[in-house]
Motif scaffolding. Sequence first.
Motif, short mmCIF file in Angstrom:
data_model
loop_
_atom_site.label_atom_id
_atom_site.label_comp_id
_atom_site.label_asym_id
_atom_site.label_seq_id
_atom_site.Cartn_x
_atom_site.Cartn_y
_atom_site.Cartn_z
N MET A 1 0.85 -1.18 0.00
CA MET A 1 0.00 0.00 0.00
C MET A 1 0.89 1.24 0.00
N SER A 2 0.48 2.23 -0.72
CA SER A 2 1.30 3.43 -0.82
C SER A 2 1.24 4.24 0.48
N GLN A 3 2.25 5.06 0.65
CA GLN A 3 2.30 5.94 1.83
C GLN A 3 1.12 6.90 1.84
N LEU A 4 0.73 7.39 0.68
CA LEU A 4 -0.41 8.30 0.59
C LEU A 4 -1.69 7.61 1.04
N LEU A 5 -1.92 6.40 0.55
CA LEU A 5 -3.12 5.66 0.92
C LEU A 5 -3.14 5.38 2.42
N ASN A 6 -2.00 4.97 2.97
CA ASN A 6 -1.92 4.75 4.42
C ASN A 6 -2.26 6.01 5.19
N SER A 7 -1.78 7.14 4.73
CA SER A 7 -2.04 8.42 5.38
C SER A 7 -3.53 8.76 5.33
N LEU A 8 -4.15 8.56 4.18
CA LEU A 8 -5.58 8.85 4.02
C LEU A 8 -6.43 7.93 4.90
N LEU A 9 -6.07 6.65 4.96
CA LEU A 9 -6.81 5.71 5.80
C LEU A 9 -6.66 6.06 7.28
N THR A 10 -5.48 6.48 7.68
CA THR A 10 -5.24 6.88 9.07
C THR A 10 -6.08 8.10 9.43
N GLU A 11 -6.14 9.05 8.53
CA GLU A 11 -6.94 10.26 8.75
C GLU A 11 -8.43 9.91 8.88
N GLN A 12 -8.91 9.05 8.01
CA GLN A 12 -10.31 8.63 8.06
C GLN A 12 -10.60 7.88 9.36
N ARG A 13 -9.72 6.99 9.74
CA ARG A 13 -9.90 6.19 10.96
C ARG A 13 -9.89 7.07 12.20
N ARG A 14 -9.04 8.08 12.22
CA ARG A 14 -8.94 8.97 13.38
C ARG A 14 -10.29 9.63 13.68
N GLY A 15 -10.95 10.14 12.66
CA GLY A 15 -12.25 10.77 12.86
C GLY A 15 -13.31 9.77 13.31
N ASN A 16 -13.26 8.58 12.72
CA ASN A 16 -14.22 7.55 13.11
C ASN A 16 -14.01 7.10 14.55
N LEU A 17 -12.76 6.99 14.97
CA LEU A 17 -12.47 6.58 16.34
C LEU A 17 -12.97 7.61 17.35
N THR A 18 -12.80 8.87 17.02
CA THR A 18 -13.27 9.93 17.92
C THR A 18 -14.77 9.81 18.13
N LEU A 19 -15.51 9.64 17.05
CA LEU A 19 -16.95 9.50 17.15
C LEU A 19 -17.32 8.23 17.91
N ALA A 20 -16.62 7.14 17.65
CA ALA A 20 -16.90 5.88 18.34
C ALA A 20 -16.66 6.01 19.84
N VAL A 21 -15.56 6.65 20.22
CA VAL A 21 -15.25 6.82 21.65
C VAL A 21 -16.31 7.70 22.31
N LEU A 22 -16.64 8.82 21.68
CA LEU A 22 -17.66 9.69 22.26
C LEU A 22 -18.98 8.95 22.44
N SER A 23 -19.31 8.09 21.51
CA SER A 23 -20.59 7.36 21.58
C SER A 23 -20.66 6.43 22.78
N GLN A 24 -19.51 6.01 23.28
CA GLN A 24 -19.49 5.06 24.39
C GLN A 24 -19.32 5.73 25.75
N LEU A 25 -19.16 7.04 25.76
CA LEU A 25 -18.92 7.75 27.02
C LEU A 25 -20.17 8.44 27.55
N ARG A 26 -21.32 8.00 27.13
CA ARG A 26 -22.56 8.55 27.69
C ARG A 26 -22.75 8.00 29.10
N THR A 27 -22.10 6.87 29.37
CA THR A 27 -22.02 6.35 30.73
C THR A 27 -20.53 6.26 31.08
N PRO A 28 -20.16 6.44 32.34
CA PRO A 28 -18.74 6.43 32.71
C PRO A 28 -18.05 5.12 32.34
#
Length: 114
Positions: A1-28
């Motif tokens: 996989m190219s470095q560019l593609l890895n970078s784009l996938l990492t960027e996409q995953r970062r945003g998705n992880l933030t939303l996923a984490v926030l979704s699970q913190l409605r309870t401690p």
Amino acid sequence: MSQLLNSLLTEQRRGNLTLAVLSQLRTPQYGYSLVKRLEDSGITIEQSTLYPLLRRLEKKDLVTSSWDTSESRPRKYYVLSDYGEDVFQTLKKEWKKATNELFRLLEEENNEMD
């Protein structure tokens, strides 16, 4: 996989992880319980990724934390702040909108290729 593609996938995953984490913190949740909940939903996150993300979210006042020392092993619990709940709801709404739009766009592209 190219470095560019890895970078784009990492960027996409970062945003998705933030939303996923926030979704699970409605309870401690503490770190390990959060990792487990995400993994049970099919989302893999390393603790080396999770804890810096939690610190960033706390620094931005999206989550608050507190220590529970009632058990033999103290645990730091994280939960959405009121502001974090508002931000989460807005992000979720925008994610759903963008996902629907992208789905339609990509389906149109598939139909044009047929």
